[in-house]
Write a protein that holds these residues in place. Structure first.
Motif, PDB file in Angstrom:
ATOM      1  N   TRP A 368       0.811  -0.990  -0.035  1.00 52.75           N
ATOM      2  CA  TRP A 368      -0.015  -0.100   0.225  1.00 52.75           C
ATOM      3  C   TRP A 368       0.693   1.274  -0.052  1.00 52.75           C
ATOM      4  O   TRP A 368       0.648   2.188  -0.958  1.00 52.75           O
ATOM      5  CB  TRP A 368      -0.920   0.077   1.127  1.00 52.75           C
ATOM      6  CG  TRP A 368      -2.042  -0.950   1.278  1.00 52.75           C
ATOM      7  CD1 TRP A 368      -1.923  -2.355   1.201  1.00 52.75           C
ATOM      8  CD2 TRP A 368      -3.283  -0.713   1.030  1.00 52.75           C
ATOM      9  NE1 TRP A 368      -3.148  -2.951   1.141  1.00 52.75           N
ATOM     10  CE2 TRP A 368      -4.092  -1.942   0.929  1.00 52.75           C
ATOM     11  CE3 TRP A 368      -4.284   0.492   0.830  1.00 52.75           C
ATOM     12  CZ2 TRP A 368      -5.352  -2.044   0.901  1.00 52.75           C
ATOM     13  CZ3 TRP A 368      -5.407   0.474   0.887  1.00 52.75           C
ATOM     14  CH2 TRP A 368      -5.983  -0.848   0.584  1.00 52.75           C
ATOM     15  N   ARG A 369       1.997   1.336   0.831  1.00 52.18           N
ATOM     16  CA  ARG A 369       2.824   2.460   0.996  1.00 52.18           C
ATOM     17  C   ARG A 369       3.432   2.249  -0.138  1.00 52.18           C
ATOM     18  O   ARG A 369       3.940   3.719  -0.634  1.00 52.18           O
ATOM     19  CB  ARG A 369       3.652   2.318   2.195  1.00 52.18           C
ATOM     20  CG  ARG A 369       4.698   3.323   2.433  1.00 52.18           C
ATOM     21  CD  ARG A 369       5.260   3.389   3.952  1.00 52.18           C
ATOM     22  NE  ARG A 369       6.400   4.341   4.071  1.00 52.18           N
ATOM     23  CZ  ARG A 369       7.487   4.112   3.721  1.00 52.18           C
ATOM     24  NH1 ARG A 369       8.135   3.258   3.004  1.00 52.18           N
ATOM     25  NH2 ARG A 369       8.573   5.003   3.890  1.00 52.18           N
ATOM     26  N   GLY A 370       4.123   1.466  -0.861  1.00 56.83           N
ATOM     27  CA  GLY A 370       4.897   1.216  -1.878  1.00 56.83           C
ATOM     28  C   GLY A 370       4.422   1.790  -3.038  1.00 56.83           C
ATOM     29  O   GLY A 370       4.974   1.962  -4.101  1.00 56.83           O
ATOM     30  N   PHE A 371       2.932   1.713  -3.212  1.00 56.63           N
ATOM     31  CA  PHE A 371       2.383   1.991  -4.526  1.00 56.63           C
ATOM     32  C   PHE A 371       1.214   3.179  -4.552  1.00 56.63           C
ATOM     33  O   PHE A 371       1.426   3.987  -5.588  1.00 56.63           O
ATOM     34  CB  PHE A 371       1.612   0.604  -5.005  1.00 56.63           C
ATOM     35  CG  PHE A 371       1.476   0.573  -6.572  1.00 56.63           C
ATOM     36  CD1 PHE A 371       2.208  -0.168  -7.344  1.00 56.63           C
ATOM     37  CD2 PHE A 371       0.117   0.824  -6.870  1.00 56.63           C
ATOM     38  CE1 PHE A 371       2.271  -0.117  -8.648  1.00 56.63           C
ATOM     39  CE2 PHE A 371      -0.073   1.053  -8.357  1.00 56.63           C
ATOM     40  CZ  PHE A 371       0.872   0.416  -9.164  1.00 56.63           C
ATOM     41  N   LEU A 372       0.341   3.171  -3.634  1.00 57.32           N
ATOM     42  CA  LEU A 372      -0.575   4.125  -3.616  1.00 57.32           C
ATOM     43  C   LEU A 372      -0.330   5.526  -3.763  1.00 57.32           C
ATOM     44  O   LEU A 372      -0.928   6.356  -4.639  1.00 57.32           O
ATOM     45  CB  LEU A 372      -1.652   3.724  -2.721  1.00 57.32           C
ATOM     46  CG  LEU A 372      -2.702   2.493  -2.797  1.00 57.32           C
ATOM     47  CD1 LEU A 372      -3.555   2.491  -1.589  1.00 57.32           C
ATOM     48  CD2 LEU A 372      -3.596   2.596  -3.897  1.00 57.32           C
ATOM     49  N   PRO A 373       0.392   5.864  -2.839  1.00 55.82           N
ATOM     50  CA  PRO A 373       0.759   7.300  -3.010  1.00 55.82           C
ATOM     51  C   PRO A 373       1.304   7.954  -4.415  1.00 55.82           C
ATOM     52  O   PRO A 373       1.062   8.944  -4.878  1.00 55.82           O
ATOM     53  CB  PRO A 373       1.791   7.464  -1.871  1.00 55.82           C
ATOM     54  CG  PRO A 373       1.569   6.553  -0.917  1.00 55.82           C
ATOM     55  CD  PRO A 373       1.080   5.298  -1.682  1.00 55.82           C
ATOM     56  N   GLU A 374       2.217   6.769  -4.766  1.00 51.93           N
ATOM     57  CA  GLU A 374       2.808   7.209  -6.291  1.00 51.93           C
ATOM     58  C   GLU A 374       1.979   7.278  -7.174  1.00 51.93           C
ATOM     59  O   GLU A 374       1.829   8.111  -8.166  1.00 51.93           O
ATOM     60  CB  GLU A 374       4.244   6.642  -6.429  1.00 51.93           C
ATOM     61  CG  GLU A 374       4.780   6.947  -7.926  1.00 51.93           C
ATOM     62  CD  GLU A 374       6.388   6.631  -7.875  1.00 51.93           C
ATOM     63  OE1 GLU A 374       7.062   7.155  -8.684  1.00 51.93           O
ATOM     64  OE2 GLU A 374       6.572   5.271  -7.530  1.00 51.93           O
ATOM     65  N   ASP A 404      -8.031  -6.345  -1.341  1.00 55.50           N
ATOM     66  CA  ASP A 404      -8.500  -4.867  -0.881  1.00 55.50           C
ATOM     67  C   ASP A 404      -7.594  -3.825  -1.697  1.00 55.50           C
ATOM     68  O   ASP A 404      -8.312  -2.618  -1.945  1.00 55.50           O
ATOM     69  CB  ASP A 404      -8.364  -4.798   0.589  1.00 55.50           C
ATOM     70  CG  ASP A 404      -9.482  -5.401   1.443  1.00 55.50           C
ATOM     71  OD1 ASP A 404     -10.274  -5.983   0.571  1.00 55.50           O
ATOM     72  OD2 ASP A 404      -9.027  -6.032   2.503  1.00 55.50           O
ATOM     73  N   LEU A 405      -6.330  -4.111  -1.757  1.00 54.70           N
ATOM     74  CA  LEU A 405      -5.479  -3.164  -2.519  1.00 54.70           C
ATOM     75  C   LEU A 405      -5.809  -2.927  -3.876  1.00 54.70           C
ATOM     76  O   LEU A 405      -5.850  -1.819  -4.320  1.00 54.70           O
ATOM     77  CB  LEU A 405      -3.821  -3.673  -2.440  1.00 54.70           C
ATOM     78  CG  LEU A 405      -3.090  -2.902  -3.394  1.00 54.70           C
ATOM     79  CD1 LEU A 405      -2.958  -1.426  -2.912  1.00 54.70           C
ATOM     80  CD2 LEU A 405      -1.606  -3.681  -3.462  1.00 54.70           C
ATOM     81  N   ILE A 406      -6.243  -3.974  -4.684  1.00 55.28           N
ATOM     82  CA  ILE A 406      -6.534  -3.910  -6.136  1.00 55.28           C
ATOM     83  C   ILE A 406      -7.901  -3.058  -6.017  1.00 55.28           C
ATOM     84  O   ILE A 406      -8.017  -2.134  -7.002  1.00 55.28           O
ATOM     85  CB  ILE A 406      -6.830  -5.365  -6.683  1.00 55.28           C
ATOM     86  CG1 ILE A 406      -5.668  -6.256  -6.330  1.00 55.28           C
ATOM     87  CG2 ILE A 406      -7.424  -5.358  -8.220  1.00 55.28           C
ATOM     88  CD1 ILE A 406      -4.396  -5.565  -7.064  1.00 55.28           C
ATOM     89  N   ARG A 407      -8.899  -3.336  -5.332  1.00 53.31           N
ATOM     90  CA  ARG A 407     -10.243  -2.666  -5.263  1.00 53.31           C
ATOM     91  C   ARG A 407      -9.875  -1.033  -4.992  1.00 53.31           C
ATOM     92  O   ARG A 407     -10.650  -0.193  -5.540  1.00 53.31           O
ATOM     93  CB  ARG A 407     -11.260  -3.233  -4.308  1.00 53.31           C
ATOM     94  CG  ARG A 407     -12.531  -2.690  -4.531  1.00 53.31           C
ATOM     95  CD  ARG A 407     -13.573  -3.479  -3.923  1.00 53.31           C
ATOM     96  NE  ARG A 407     -13.772  -4.817  -4.665  1.00 53.31           N
ATOM     97  CZ  ARG A 407     -14.396  -5.131  -5.582  1.00 53.31           C
ATOM     98  NH1 ARG A 407     -14.875  -4.090  -6.580  1.00 53.31           N
ATOM     99  NH2 ARG A 407     -14.307  -6.259  -6.380  1.00 53.31           N
TER     100      ARG A 407
END
Length: 570
Positions: A368-374, A404-407
């Motif tokens: 989540w931290r490694g992908f969503l913000p960017e 949940d990350l994918i959604r």
């Protein structure tokens, strides 16, 4: 001569800027002890590098291809006198730096950015002095941690299969820009073909109550104006257009859009008027069916790795694709630079925006931290490009993913951009009811069995595909196929899909059979062929790695531009 001297961000341009590309001092921090040793206060570093090229590349002057978990950059910059005057601000912009970036100016810590693929900016005004100023940048890149996106960067020492030479640290242009205290931070332009207008949302700094003006031009003629007052940091306005000129595939008509914020900040931008829809398993642009004839473009260069040596090479890759009859590309496992997207915009070249998820374990909470913000930063930066018709943040994801990350990725993307097509992950693992399109990857090298697999779709039936397990559905988009292995200069070397053709004639026959099978299928409306160029040991490009065509472009073009069955139905 300054490498990559052009302004790097045509969609948000200011006139007062300084290009910082060129020679910087450089040091590999093998023990990641540089902060403890206070390298940000050092007089000099141990080596030099040619920015914006990564240290692994030949163009950097280093060509150091071993793992580097931390690197440092240092440069002294002489600023114009008026840049440090009262009421002025100076922003440091970095086009991309892989992966965690920390900035120091004159020994003072400024900020950090996490993410190796998107542009970011830092206000360095408070640390500046009149005259010379020392800028120090530290980049930490833990590629093998599985907690950060790495794309096609190889996690082994040597490149292997479809993983290639790594990129560490700075790999896009670094520049300074100067503006008043009250300035425009970013804009979001949403065109409405039906209303003959463009809606603008602006974020401004230190500008509450000030007037923001916008003027749209086409061919140098003013065709619409609007103004509003900033409330807090936000301003919204609608620019009604006297003339409607539609952006279309192969015809990238663009409007200029100039902003003036009361107090003296001026920004130049542009936009395209077009409407993208996905319905009836077809792509519609401005109400007309568009068959997506896409090429897979990985954006690697022999001498610059992730970085094109010149702006001309960015343009040339688009034209190489178009010369062979493709009308767009999947920008694969890499966030491409804004200047490339600008040329896609002006040439009418449709593309899919993607991130570089390979190397990131999306079953871990750290993902989540490694992908969503960017990814949010990607959406903010690239939303205004008319050439982008769809978002696909992930590629070929694992089965044990965090659902949940994918959604959340899908919900976040659609909430920011409800107007483009969305795919959760290209090929392999899809979640139900998340994507607009069910796409597949299929590297069958036999045109007959390839054709037969998709024929039931024409009767409305489902088919079964096997990518990391069994998937049943009606895919209208074969988003990777082909990848035909062809490298006659090195008949025993390299890597590609399936059995290698024995002659150029056999290659062309196979290519024609695969492409025609998709074009003639009434249920297929999009394809993406693998790939535009060879990349290192992967030799399935239509061009070599150094960009020489393997086959006459007009031969490939004649195959690709056959009228598709879905086009005949219009």
């Amino acid at each position: 001569m300054i490498p990559r001297p052009e302004y790097p961000r045509p969609q948000f341009a200011r006139k007062d800027w300084i290009n910082l590309n060129g020679e910087w001092q450089f040091e590999i921090d093998a023990g990641r002890s540089g902060k403890e040793r206070k390298l940000y206060e050092a007089e000099k570093l141990s080596d030099v590098i040619n920015v914006p090229f990564c240290p692994e590349s030949r163009l950097s002057g280093l060509a150091h291809t071993d793992f580097m978990e931390c690197v440092w950059y240092m440069r002294t910059v002489e600023l114009p006198a008026d840049w440090t005057a009262a009421g002025r601000r100076t922003i440091l912009n970095i086009g991309a730096c892989d992966y965690e970036t920390e900035v120091f100016v004159n020994g003072k810590y400024i900020d950090r950015h996490i993410g190796g693929y998107v542009s970011f900016a830092m206000d360095i005004t408070s640390a500046l002095t009149a005259g010379a100023n020392k800028i120090v940048i530290c980049a930490t890149d833990l590629l093998r941690s599985q907690n950060q996106p790495g794309g096609k960067q190889c996690r082994k020492f040597h490149s292997i299969g479809c993983s290639y030479t790594r990129t560490t640290g700075i790999w896009q242009t670094v520049w300074l820009e100067n503006m008043p205290d009250a300035y425009i931070r970013r804009i979001k332009c949403r065109p409405s073909v039906e209303n003959r207008s463009v809606f603008v949302e602006a974020v401004c700094e230190n500008a509450d109550g000030r007037t923001l003006r916008a003027a749209a031009k086409f061919g140098g003629k003013v065709v619409g104006t609007a103004e509003t007052r900033v409330s807090g940091k936000s301003a919204t306005l609608e620019v009604k257009l006297d003339e409607l000129h539609l952006w279309n595939v192969g015809d990238g008509k663009l409007y200029d859009l100039d902003f003036e914020l009361e107090g003296g900040d001026f920004v130049h931008s542009y936009f395209g008027m077009r409407k993208v829809e996905w319905k009836n398993n077809r792509t519609y642009i401005n109400g007309k069916v568009v068959y997506q004839r896409l090429i897979l473009d990985q954006g690697f260069y022999p001498d610059g790795i992730y970085t094109a040596p010149t702006e001309d090479e960015l343009i040339a890759d688009i034209k190489r694709s178009m010369d062979m009859g493709f009308n767009g590309a999947r920008l694969h496992q890499k966030v491409f630079e804004p200047l490339f997207l600008y040329h896609c915009d002006r040439l009418g070249y449709i593309v899919w925006g993607e991130h570089a998820n390979w190397g990131l374990n999306i079953a871990r909470p750290e993902a989540w931290r490694g992908f969503l913000p960017e990814w949010r930063e990607v959406l903010e930066r690239d939303y205004n490009h008319p050439a982008i018709i769809g978002w696909c943040p992930l590629n070929e994801t694992q089965k044990d993913q965090d659902r949940d990350l994918i959604r959340e990725l899908a919900d976040m993307t659609r909430s920011f951009d409800p107007d483009r097509i969305y795919i959760d992950a290209s090929g392999w693992t899809h979640q139900d009811a998340v994507s607009d399109i069910f796409d597949v990857h299929d590297y069958d090298q036999n045109p007959e069995t390839f054709r037969a697999r998709y024929l039931p779709l024409e009767q409305g039936e489902t088919i079964t595909v096997f990518n990391l397990g069994k998937h049943v559905g009606r895919p209208p988009f074969v988003s990777e196929f082909g990848g035909i292995w062809w490298n006659p200069a090195h008949p025993e070397g390299g890597w590609g899909y399936g059995n290698r053709p024995q002659s150029e004639e056999e290659f062309i026959a196979r290519y024609r059979g695969l492409v025609t099978a998709l074009l003639e299928n009434r249920a297929i409306s999009a394809f993406c062929y693998t790939q535009l160029t060879d990349v290192e040991q992967e030799v399935n490009g239509l061009y070599t790695y150094d960009r020489h065509p393997k086959f006459p472009p007009e031969v490939i073009r004649a195959i690709n531009t056959q009228v598709a069955a879905v086009e005949k139905e219009q």
